[in-house]
Design a protein around this motif. Structure first.
Motif, short mmCIF file in Angstrom:
data_model
loop_
_atom_site.label_atom_id
_atom_site.label_comp_id
_atom_site.label_asym_id
_atom_site.label_seq_id
_atom_site.Cartn_x
_atom_site.Cartn_y
_atom_site.Cartn_z
N TRP A 145 -17.44 42.06 39.06
CA TRP A 145 -17.78 40.70 39.51
C TRP A 145 -17.81 40.69 41.05
O TRP A 145 -17.29 41.60 41.69
CB TRP A 145 -16.73 39.72 39.00
CG TRP A 145 -16.94 39.19 37.62
CD1 TRP A 145 -17.24 37.89 37.27
CD2 TRP A 145 -16.86 39.90 36.37
NE1 TRP A 145 -17.35 37.77 35.90
CE2 TRP A 145 -17.12 38.99 35.32
CE3 TRP A 145 -16.60 41.25 36.05
CZ2 TRP A 145 -17.13 39.36 33.99
CZ3 TRP A 145 -16.61 41.62 34.71
CH2 TRP A 145 -16.87 40.68 33.70
N THR A 149 -14.32 36.01 43.02
CA THR A 149 -14.97 35.53 41.80
C THR A 149 -14.66 34.06 41.56
O THR A 149 -13.53 33.61 41.76
CB THR A 149 -14.47 36.36 40.60
OG1 THR A 149 -14.77 37.74 40.85
CG2 THR A 149 -15.12 35.92 39.32
N GLU A 150 -15.67 33.32 41.13
CA GLU A 150 -15.50 31.89 40.86
C GLU A 150 -15.17 31.67 39.38
O GLU A 150 -15.59 32.45 38.52
CB GLU A 150 -16.77 31.13 41.22
CG GLU A 150 -17.14 31.23 42.69
CD GLU A 150 -18.46 30.55 42.98
OE1 GLU A 150 -18.89 29.69 42.18
OE2 GLU A 150 -19.08 30.88 44.01
N TYR A 154 -21.00 33.75 34.32
CA TYR A 154 -21.90 34.65 35.04
C TYR A 154 -22.89 35.25 34.04
O TYR A 154 -22.63 35.28 32.84
CB TYR A 154 -21.13 35.78 35.73
CG TYR A 154 -20.40 35.37 36.98
CD1 TYR A 154 -20.96 35.53 38.24
CD2 TYR A 154 -19.12 34.83 36.91
CE1 TYR A 154 -20.27 35.17 39.40
CE2 TYR A 154 -18.42 34.46 38.06
CZ TYR A 154 -19.01 34.63 39.30
OH TYR A 154 -18.34 34.26 40.44
N TYR A 169 -16.58 32.04 31.30
CA TYR A 169 -15.23 31.88 31.85
C TYR A 169 -14.41 31.07 30.86
O TYR A 169 -14.78 29.95 30.49
CB TYR A 169 -15.29 31.16 33.20
CG TYR A 169 -13.93 30.79 33.74
CD1 TYR A 169 -13.05 31.76 34.21
CD2 TYR A 169 -13.51 29.46 33.78
CE1 TYR A 169 -11.80 31.42 34.70
CE2 TYR A 169 -12.27 29.11 34.27
CZ TYR A 169 -11.41 30.10 34.74
OH TYR A 169 -10.17 29.77 35.21
N TYR A 183 -12.68 36.32 30.84
CA TYR A 183 -14.07 36.08 30.46
C TYR A 183 -14.35 36.68 29.09
O TYR A 183 -13.75 37.70 28.71
CB TYR A 183 -15.03 36.71 31.46
CG TYR A 183 -15.02 36.08 32.83
CD1 TYR A 183 -15.92 35.09 33.18
CD2 TYR A 183 -14.09 36.48 33.79
CE1 TYR A 183 -15.92 34.51 34.44
CE2 TYR A 183 -14.07 35.91 35.06
CZ TYR A 183 -14.99 34.92 35.38
OH TYR A 183 -14.97 34.36 36.62
N VAL A 226 -10.27 39.70 34.93
CA VAL A 226 -10.84 40.00 36.24
C VAL A 226 -9.94 39.48 37.36
O VAL A 226 -9.55 38.30 37.35
CB VAL A 226 -12.25 39.39 36.36
CG1 VAL A 226 -12.84 39.66 37.74
CG2 VAL A 226 -13.17 39.94 35.27
N PRO A 228 -9.62 37.81 40.63
CA PRO A 228 -10.59 36.96 41.34
C PRO A 228 -10.79 37.32 42.80
O PRO A 228 -11.77 36.89 43.40
CB PRO A 228 -9.99 35.55 41.20
CG PRO A 228 -8.54 35.77 40.96
CD PRO A 228 -8.42 37.06 40.21
N GLY A 231 -12.82 41.00 42.37
CA GLY A 231 -13.87 40.95 41.37
C GLY A 231 -13.84 42.13 40.41
O GLY A 231 -14.77 42.31 39.62
#
Length: 327
Positions: A145, A149-150, A154, A169, A183, A226, A228, A231
């Protein structure tokens, strides 16, 4: 003397205050990137899996485990060639998924070339982008990612189907003490190509379906934990099913013959290695993005306060001296 010291402190305060945003908004976007020469090896296992035995009447059998050795190697020369025309930092990963049965013999192997922007991880389209020798055009991310990462969906590339679909997510999680984003991606039953490397001689994947009337189908539920900040997934798991339909599978129940079914997970020692590696890289990214700019800004404020204090103290003493002379 105090006035000189206060001026020096003030100059240092201004320097640090100017350096903090420069580091955060100029240096960080340029320095935070994936190195082009990265090399990594991972081992995943599917325990108590079902695997097609090609040598014993094409019968699915329960096996203790199926092992996947996944290697990732940065191709520096290819990166330089693509960067020359792309005009940006590019990373080229040559990967290989080598699947072995419980006897250690090859079940299949699938090479890939993934080309992406070193800073954003967005795919870069160039000659050589492929899966198992077949040209592909990725629109979604794969393997990693973006930095910071938001918490949103994705687009993620699935190598088996050669397609992009959303990886959703689900929410925050805690994985072995680390705060992560979780995710999930579900790919429904899809007809896919046979791997070009098979465990038995005489099968031509290019003509297999046409000559036998047999097709290969696949579905997966993929799960990713993940970090954040970097990523990078600290853990990954895939519940995979593959089956043949029609042709040589016509005699099987419902005309379906299980090729593989199992829950593929990181082996424990590699799970620990991955977590330690991500923690180390996380510290480096945060140092460049947050810790150093914040520290410089705080240092600038402290030096500014010290300069004001010295100046005020010096003025006070000069005022006392002038009063004494006038008296």
């Amino acid at each position: 003397m105090r006035r000189t010291a206060s001026l020096v402190l003030l100059a240092l305060a201004v320097f640090l205050a100017a350096l903090a945003p420069l580091l955060r908004w100029y240096a960080y976007p340029r320095l935070a990137k994936i190195p082009p020469n990265q090399y990594q090896e991972m081992v995943l296992e599917a325990k108590d899996a079902t695997l097609l035995d090609y040598t014993a009447g094409m019968e699915p059998k329960k096996v203790d485990k199926v092992t996947v050795v996944q290697t990732l190697k940065g191709n520096v020369e290819a990166s330089k060639e693509i960067e020359a025309s792309a005009g940006k930092d590019v990373v080229v990963w040559d990967t290989l998924s080598y699947i072995m049965g419980p006897d250690g013999k090859m079940v299949s192997q699938i090479p890939e070339r993934y080309i992406f922007d070193a800073h954003t991880q967005a795919p870069v389209h160039a000659t050589g982008e492929m899966v198992d020798g077949d040209p592909v055009r990725r629109e979604g991310i794969e393997f990693k990612w973006p930095f910071f990462t938001e918490p949103r969906d994705y687009l993620y590339f699935d190598a088996q189907t050669r397609t992009d679909s959303p990886v959703h997510y689900v929410g925050p999680r805690t994985y072995k003490g680390m705060d992560v984003y979780y995710y999930e991606q579900t790919v429904p039953w899809t007809k896919v190509s046979l791997p070009k490397k098979m465990p038995i001689e005489g099968i031509d994947p290019a003509t297999f379906e046409q000559s036998t009337g047999t097709s290969l189908w696949y579905k997966v539920k993929a799960m990713f934990w993940v970090d954040p900040v970097t990523g990078a997934p600290v853990n990954a798991e895939q519940v995979i099913e593959q089956e043949m339909r029609g042709g040589i599978a016509a005699g099987a129940p419902d005309g379906r013959l299980t090729v593989f079914a199992g829950d593929v997970k990181l082996r424990e020692d590699y799970a620990k290695y991955t977590l330690d590696l991500v923690k180390s890289n996380r510290t480096k990214v945060l140092a460049l993005h947050t810790y150093a700019p914040a520290g410089l800004a705080a240092g600038g404020l402290l030096l500014f306060a010290a300069a004001l204090w010295l100046e005020a103290r010096g003025r006070g003493r000069r005022g006392e001296a002038e009063e004494g002379l006038s008296a």
